[in-house]
Design a protein around this motif. Structure first.
Motif, mmCIF file in Angstrom:
data_model
loop_
_atom_site.group_PDB
_atom_site.id
_atom_site.type_symbol
_atom_site.label_atom_id
_atom_site.label_comp_id
_atom_site.label_asym_id
_atom_site.label_seq_id
_atom_site.Cartn_x
_atom_site.Cartn_y
_atom_site.Cartn_z
ATOM 1 N N SER A 1 -7.792 0.735 3.565
ATOM 2 C CA SER A 1 -7.536 2.060 2.765
ATOM 3 C C SER A 1 -8.512 2.312 1.543
ATOM 4 C CB SER A 1 -6.227 2.325 2.249
ATOM 5 O OG SER A 1 -5.179 2.048 3.523
ATOM 6 N N THR B 1 -1.833 3.108 2.662
ATOM 7 C CA THR B 1 -1.655 1.651 3.287
ATOM 8 C C THR B 1 -0.183 1.563 3.914
ATOM 9 O OG1 THR B 1 -2.663 0.825 1.197
ATOM 10 C CG2 THR B 1 -1.412 -0.655 2.659
ATOM 11 N N TRP B 2 0.673 2.467 3.261
ATOM 12 C CA TRP B 2 2.173 2.462 3.757
ATOM 13 C C TRP B 2 1.982 3.053 5.103
ATOM 14 C CZ3 TRP B 2 6.576 0.358 4.521
ATOM 15 C CH2 TRP B 2 7.545 0.995 4.932
ATOM 16 N N GLU B 3 1.596 4.254 5.002
ATOM 17 C CA GLU B 3 1.130 5.156 6.371
ATOM 18 C C GLU B 3 0.743 4.137 7.594
ATOM 19 O OE1 GLU B 3 2.010 8.462 8.219
ATOM 20 O OE2 GLU B 3 2.535 8.001 6.093
ATOM 21 N N TYR C 1 4.159 11.966 2.676
ATOM 22 C CA TYR C 1 3.409 10.807 2.755
ATOM 23 C C TYR C 1 2.260 10.914 3.818
ATOM 24 C CZ TYR C 1 6.816 8.292 -0.154
ATOM 25 O OH TYR C 1 7.605 7.852 -1.081
ATOM 26 N N GLY D 1 0.754 0.815 7.586
ATOM 27 C CA GLY D 1 1.595 -0.540 7.945
ATOM 28 C C GLY D 1 3.032 -0.316 8.495
ATOM 29 N N LYS D 2 3.369 1.019 8.066
ATOM 30 C CA LYS D 2 4.965 1.043 8.562
ATOM 31 C C LYS D 2 5.237 1.145 10.079
ATOM 32 C CE LYS D 2 5.230 6.359 8.718
ATOM 33 N NZ LYS D 2 5.371 7.670 8.165
ATOM 34 N N TYR E 1 -1.839 10.657 4.943
ATOM 35 C CA TYR E 1 -2.871 9.458 5.098
ATOM 36 C C TYR E 1 -4.167 10.228 4.535
ATOM 37 C CZ TYR E 1 -5.982 6.519 8.204
ATOM 38 O OH TYR E 1 -6.776 5.731 8.592
ATOM 39 N N TRP F 1 -1.622 3.222 -2.032
ATOM 40 C CA TRP F 1 -0.248 2.991 -1.591
ATOM 41 C C TRP F 1 0.159 3.659 -0.449
ATOM 42 C CZ3 TRP F 1 3.090 -0.532 0.224
ATOM 43 C CH2 TRP F 1 4.352 0.013 0.576
ATOM 44 N N ARG F 2 -0.045 5.249 -0.469
ATOM 45 C CA ARG F 2 0.583 5.877 0.421
ATOM 46 C C ARG F 2 -0.238 5.494 1.897
ATOM 47 N NH1 ARG F 2 1.914 11.901 -2.153
ATOM 48 N NH2 ARG F 2 3.885 11.150 -2.906
ATOM 49 N N PHE G 1 -0.226 -6.121 5.483
ATOM 50 C CA PHE G 1 -0.543 -4.989 4.792
ATOM 51 C C PHE G 1 -1.826 -5.264 3.781
ATOM 52 C CE2 PHE G 1 2.781 -1.847 4.255
ATOM 53 C CZ PHE G 1 3.852 -2.105 5.431
#
Lengths: 73, 663
Positions: B360, B499-501, B24, B503-504, B26, B496-497, B353
């Motif tokens: 992103s 964003t997740w990267e 995953y 936000g996590k 960015y 999504w990746r 998110f």
């Protein structure tokens, strides 16, 4: 004539990069702006902001002052 | 040993890295997204792959570009994957030549062959491979097409000795290369010819590498002699020679070579970079993003989550604790400490998110580079350049990656100013505080009030930059050139990746920092100077908060609770909300809102939000500033300025508001 003398959408050939800053010159070279290349003025930002030029089908943004140091014909 | 991924910016390098490693990572569509080298593992083969920042050549102009050159100088690598944008072959091959001269096995991933064909460029991969003497694998990194073939080629080429290519640079330069190479030690990275060439070209990193080992003056003398013989700079000569070699390569291997611009990109650019509507479009877009984050989408979702935490979740936990026979102490710790502290922050996950998603989206689409150009004139006026605007927008998500992204700025002074201005960009961790206070006092104008805080942050950041650029950090050589990559429709998965990267980190923080912080804060409320289980007002936390409370009283919030929340907020700004949740003994935002409505007035609430926006950067940001500036002096200055500015502006807001007659 210099790059900023062109009308929007006009194309010309680069004659000389009369830019003093070595780093900037290097960067322009690597982006394909060099003697003999065709450049097209695509847009100019307001209040003396950057200009957008096209070289090899690729758009580049640079400041007007520097663009005015690029001699074209 | 690593397989290293080299390529120009905007060539899909990070996308390819994702395909190769399945990790995953960015991905962003503007130069400098890869701010540090990232390591992944080649799928099914266990070989480590490192993703390096995009560079046009091995001669770095900015600090992130230096990372790529330093990698070659200091790390052993078993193979190089050179990703090449097929539609920009001529420009991309300048880097390729330097990598081929290095002498490590190279595999070329010819990316975006589909886009290239649309632009009138078609290359015969087999012929190109023969010409360059290394495997050339056509790939489409966005879809993953061709990655299997690429992996096989890399595994086959890896660790095998590979002769470096030797282009004939003409008598003068060849002579200089020979004379420099004679003086170089045997353990020089790559080979002596490569090292000599890089030195002749004026590569600072190479000079710095050699400088530590022996006297450079004889080498510099050789370069000077050569330049006198040539009548111009050696770098220019080397560049021109390579360019001719590349033209030859293209003449032999290209089937079509037109390099037309993409028509859709042309059409979008005609609108978004229009001199009249370019800036208004950007502002309107940001406004829509804020409305979606706070009013239209984010808040209803956050309210639902809040209802779940305060209702069913608290009930279940309370029943579970009762059933396991937990002591009242543990019960209070879990329900009043952990659920209140951590839950109070997790409630804001939807809003955070949504904001990260849009950041992103702006990055991946290619619009961010246009924003840098549109904003450059304004940034120039305050002594920065348009590229500084990108770290600032990233700073809206989180200041830490923003501080790191400032590495893409070429001028050290502009970079330092950007770093100092960044903590004023309102990051997502400050959002829970605004959401709580603005939601309580300004329910109807919530988006507008929050927007005004973001604007205030920007104004303070820019004002300080202006102050610095006209005093401490005068800068005559401002520089701005930016590549404007073609637009592309972001892929759902990539989006999504990334964003997740981003936000996590927020969720991880909730599980670690805020969890620990909540427990500690609750304990501070549980114990007091006169024993344990004391009333809140006699607790240790009240004593600590009470110390600074008198100082804060002219700002409109002189209660010890506000002081305590601000002190703990240094850990992470969302801890301000956790602390308030714990102090006021409530598990959910709706209950807290009632207590706060009694403790603050709309004016003092606004003053408090202003203070939270501007006062000291959080612990993680301070660490990032220290690392990036390499100086405690600038780091402490950054904290000092923030505290002073926050105090002054909050004071002004509160006192002026009182005079005007705000409640």
């Amino acid at each position: 004539m210099v790059l900023t003398d062109l009308y929007k959408g006009e194309t010309a050939v680069v004659v000389r990069l009369a830019i003093e800053q070595e780093a900037l010159k290097q960067r322009l070279l690597h982006l394909g702006v060099k003697e003999g290349k065709m450049v097209r003025l695509k847009a100019a930002m307001p209040f003396g902001g950057p200009v957008m030029v096209e070289v090899d089908g690729q758009a580049i943004g640079l400041r007007r002052k520097e663009a005015a140091s690029i001699e074209v014909r | 040993m690593y397989v290293a991924l080299f390529g120009n910016p905007n060539t899909g390098k990070t996308s390819l890295f994702n395909c190769l490693t399945g990790s995953y990572e960015y991905v962003g569509n503007w130069s400098g997204v890869t701010v540090e080298k990232k390591v992944g593992v080649l799928r099914q083969h266990g070989v480590p792959v490192v993703d390096l920042p995009g560079v046009y050549s091995l001669q770095p102009l900015s600090r992130d570009e230096g990372v790529a050159t330093d990698f070659l100088l200091t790390e052993p690598c078993s193979a190089i994957v050179n990703i090449v944008d097929a539609s920009q072959l001529r420009r991309n091959l300048h880097l390729t030549v330097q990598l081929l001269e290095f002498g490590c096995p190279v595999v070329i991933a010819l990316n975006m062959v589909d886009v290239a064909e649309k632009r009138g460029v078609k290359v015969d991969a087999a012929k190109l491979s023969k010409y360059l003497g290394v495997p050339v694998i056509p790939v489409i990194a966005r879809t993953g097409k061709g990655t299997n073939e690429l992996v096989h080629a890399v595994l086959a080429a890896k660790d095998k000795p590979h002769p470096a290519i030797a282009i004939d640079y003409g008598a003068e330069v060849e002579n200089a290369i020979r004379r420099i190479a004679e003086q170089l030690p045997d353990d020089v990275p790559g080979n002596k010819r490569w090292a000599a060439l890089q030195f002749l070209e004026g590569n600072e990193r190479m000079a710095a590498y050699l400088h530590g080992r022996f006297d450079l003056s004889p080498l510099a003398a050789i370069r000077e002699e050569t330049e006198q013989a040539l009548g111009y700079q050696a770098a220019k000569h080397i560049y021109e020679t390579r360019d001719r070699w590349i033209s030859e390569a293209i003449a032999v291997t290209a089937i079509e070579f037109e390099q037309k611009p993409l028509t859709l990109t042309e059409k979008i650019d005609a609108v978004v970079t229009n001199r009249y509507v370019g800036l208004p479009i950007f502002l309107a877009l940001m406004y829509v993003v804020f409305m979606l984050t706070f009013n239209w989408l984010g808040t209803p979702l956050a309210d639902r989550l809040d209802a779940f935490f305060s209702g069913p979740l608290t009930d279940w936990l309370s029943r579970l604790l009762h059933w396991t026979g937990a002591s009242p102490f543990i019960k209070a710790l879990v329900l009043d400490g952990v659920v209140a502290g951590v839950g109070g922050v997790l409630v804001f996950v939807p809003q955070i998110f949504i904001l990260f998603f849009f950041i992103s989206l702006l990055e991946d689409s290619g619009y961010m580079a246009r924003v840098a150009m549109v904003m450059d004139r304004m940034m120039e006026a305050i002594g920065l350049n348009g590229k500084a605007f990108i770290p600032m927008i990233i700073g809206f998500g989180c200041n830490v990656p923003g501080v790191m992204a400032a590495r893409t700025i070429e001028q050290p002074k502009e970079r330092l100013m950007t770093i100092l201005a960044l903590p004023f960009m309102s990051c997502s961790a400050r959002l829970p505080v605004y959401a709580l206070f603005a939601g309580t006092f300004f329910a109807r104008e919530q988006a507008l009030v929050v927007f005004s805080l973001y604007v205030l942050g920007i104004v303070v950041a820019l004002g300080l930059a202006k102050l610095f650029s006209s005093t401490l950090l005068k800068n005559e050589n401002s520089l701005f050139v930016i590549e404007l990559p073609p637009y592309r429709v972001p892929q759902a998965l990539t989006l999504w990746r990334s964003t997740w990267e981003k936000g996590k980190g927020f969720i991880r923080k909730a599980g670690t920092f805020i969890f620990g912080g909540s427990v500690a804060i609750w304990l501070l409320t549980y114990v007091g100077p006169r024993g344990v289980g004391v009333p809140m007002d006699d607790s240790l936390l009240a004593a600590i908060g009470g110390l600074i409370a008198p100082l804060l009283s002219p700002l409109g919030f002189g209660a010890w609770q506000a002081g305590a929340a601000l002190i703990t907020g240094f850990l992470a700004k969302e801890v301000v909300v956790s602390t308030m949740n714990i102090i006021y003994h409530v598990h959910e935002a709706s209950g807290l809102k009632k207590v706060i409505a009694a403790q603050f007035t709309p004016l003092s609430a606004f003053s408090f939000m202003v203070f939270v926006l501007l006062y000291t950067p959080c612990l993680a940001t301070v660490a990032a500033i220290r690392k990036e500036t390499g100086s405690w002096k600038w780091t402490l200055l950054s904290i000092g300025i923030a505290l002073t500015v926050a105090y002054m502006i909050s004071l002004l807001v509160y006192q002026a508001g009182k005079i005007v007659g705000f409640p």
